[in-house]
Design a protein around this motif. Structure first.
Motif, PDB file in Angstrom:
ATOM      1  N   ARG A   1       0.848  -1.194   0.000  1.00 45.46           N
ATOM      2  CA  ARG A   1       0.000   0.000   0.000  1.00 45.46           C
ATOM      3  C   ARG A   1       0.881   1.241   0.000  1.00 45.46           C
ATOM      4  O   ARG A   1       1.803   1.360   0.811  1.00 45.46           O
ATOM      5  CB  ARG A   1      -0.905   0.022   1.232  1.00 45.46           C
ATOM      6  N   VAL A   2       0.583   2.175  -0.915  1.00 43.40           N
ATOM      7  CA  VAL A   2       1.414   3.370  -1.040  1.00 43.40           C
ATOM      8  C   VAL A   2       0.648   4.682  -0.871  1.00 43.40           C
ATOM      9  O   VAL A   2       1.258   5.716  -0.629  1.00 43.40           O
ATOM     10  CB  VAL A   2       2.168   3.390  -2.393  1.00 43.40           C
ATOM     11  N   ALA A   3      -0.668   4.647  -1.038  1.00 39.45           N
ATOM     12  CA  ALA A   3      -1.436   5.895  -0.948  1.00 39.45           C
ATOM     13  C   ALA A   3      -2.928   5.580  -0.934  1.00 39.45           C
ATOM     14  O   ALA A   3      -3.342   4.442  -1.154  1.00 39.45           O
ATOM     15  CB  ALA A   3      -1.125   6.807  -2.135  1.00 39.45           C
TER      16      ALA A   3
ATOM     17  N   THR B 166       2.709  12.243  -6.405  1.00 41.54           N
ATOM     18  CA  THR B 166       2.671  11.876  -5.003  1.00 41.54           C
ATOM     19  C   THR B 166       3.880  10.977  -4.791  1.00 41.54           C
ATOM     20  O   THR B 166       4.081  10.029  -5.548  1.00 41.54           O
ATOM     21  CB  THR B 166       1.373  11.112  -4.659  1.00 41.54           C
ATOM     22  N   GLU B 167       4.687  11.273  -3.789  1.00 43.64           N
ATOM     23  CA  GLU B 167       5.900  10.501  -3.535  1.00 43.64           C
ATOM     24  C   GLU B 167       5.616   9.367  -2.560  1.00 43.64           C
ATOM     25  O   GLU B 167       4.811   9.505  -1.649  1.00 43.64           O
ATOM     26  CB  GLU B 167       6.977  11.400  -2.955  1.00 43.64           C
ATOM     27  N   SER B 168       6.308   8.241  -2.768  1.00 42.65           N
ATOM     28  CA  SER B 168       6.163   7.094  -1.888  1.00 42.65           C
ATOM     29  C   SER B 168       7.506   6.390  -1.748  1.00 42.65           C
ATOM     30  O   SER B 168       8.369   6.495  -2.619  1.00 42.65           O
ATOM     31  CB  SER B 168       5.132   6.117  -2.459  1.00 42.65           C
ATOM     32  N   LYS B 169       7.648   5.647  -0.704  1.00 42.12           N
ATOM     33  CA  LYS B 169       8.860   4.853  -0.471  1.00 42.12           C
ATOM     34  C   LYS B 169       8.420   3.412  -0.221  1.00 42.12           C
ATOM     35  O   LYS B 169       8.574   2.863   0.852  1.00 42.12           O
ATOM     36  CB  LYS B 169       9.624   5.425   0.720  1.00 42.12           C
ATOM     37  N   ALA B 170       7.848   2.772  -1.232  1.00 41.39           N
ATOM     38  CA  ALA B 170       7.317   1.423  -1.087  1.00 41.39           C
ATOM     39  C   ALA B 170       8.383   0.357  -1.214  1.00 41.39           C
ATOM     40  O   ALA B 170       8.185  -0.774  -0.821  1.00 41.39           O
ATOM     41  CB  ALA B 170       6.228   1.181  -2.122  1.00 41.39           C
TER      42      ALA B 170
ATOM     43  N   GLU C  85      -5.338  10.899  -2.815  1.00 43.56           N
ATOM     44  CA  GLU C  85      -4.041  11.558  -2.668  1.00 43.56           C
ATOM     45  C   GLU C  85      -3.278  11.652  -3.994  1.00 43.56           C
ATOM     46  O   GLU C  85      -2.334  12.423  -4.109  1.00 43.56           O
ATOM     47  CB  GLU C  85      -3.167  10.802  -1.664  1.00 43.56           C
TER      48      GLU C  85
ATOM     49  N   ALA D 108       2.524   4.302 -11.530  1.00 44.18           N
ATOM     50  CA  ALA D 108       3.649   4.386 -10.598  1.00 44.18           C
ATOM     51  C   ALA D 108       4.942   4.194 -11.378  1.00 44.18           C
ATOM     52  O   ALA D 108       5.069   3.250 -12.166  1.00 44.18           O
ATOM     53  CB  ALA D 108       3.525   3.321  -9.521  1.00 44.18           C
TER      54      ALA D 108
END
Length: 104
Positions: A6-8, A19-23, A12, A39
């Motif tokens: 799950r990233v967002a 949208t930045e994520s660190k998955a 969002e 992504a």
């Protein structure tokens, strides 16, 4: 091993914005294009510089550092100086949550 992380939340991830994520070990950028969420790897394949402040026009991301262009939907390199594509990630939506497939 690959797994979905799950990233967002769906709300969002905005059209034409990142949208930045660190998955995974590497940062990931999420964006919506025509209502579909994509992504990609956050680092340019040219010099591994962060692309979150890049410009999105339709499905094309222009790297803010040296102007390389990439197709967000496929990761394909469209214009140099980069010569390689960028990483893309499979996206899955469950309810209001966004998941991406990463290697763990």
């Amino acid at each position: 091993m690959e797994e979905f992380v799950r990233v967002a939340r769906v709300e969002e991830v905005l059209e034409g914005k990142f949208t930045e994520s660190k998955a995974s070990e590497n940062p990931i950028l999420l964006t919506s294009i025509g209502g579909k969420i994509y992504a990609i790897g956050a680092l340019c394949s040219h010099l591994n510089l962060f692309m979150a402040k890049g410009i999105i026009k339709r499905n094309v991301l222009t790297c803010p550092h040296h102007g390389s262009e990439f197709d967000i939907t496929t990761g394909a390199n469209l214009k140099g100086p980069a010569k390689k594509p960028i990483q893309t990630y499979e996206v899955k939506i469950e309810g209001n949550n966004v998941f991406v497939k990463v290697v763990k």
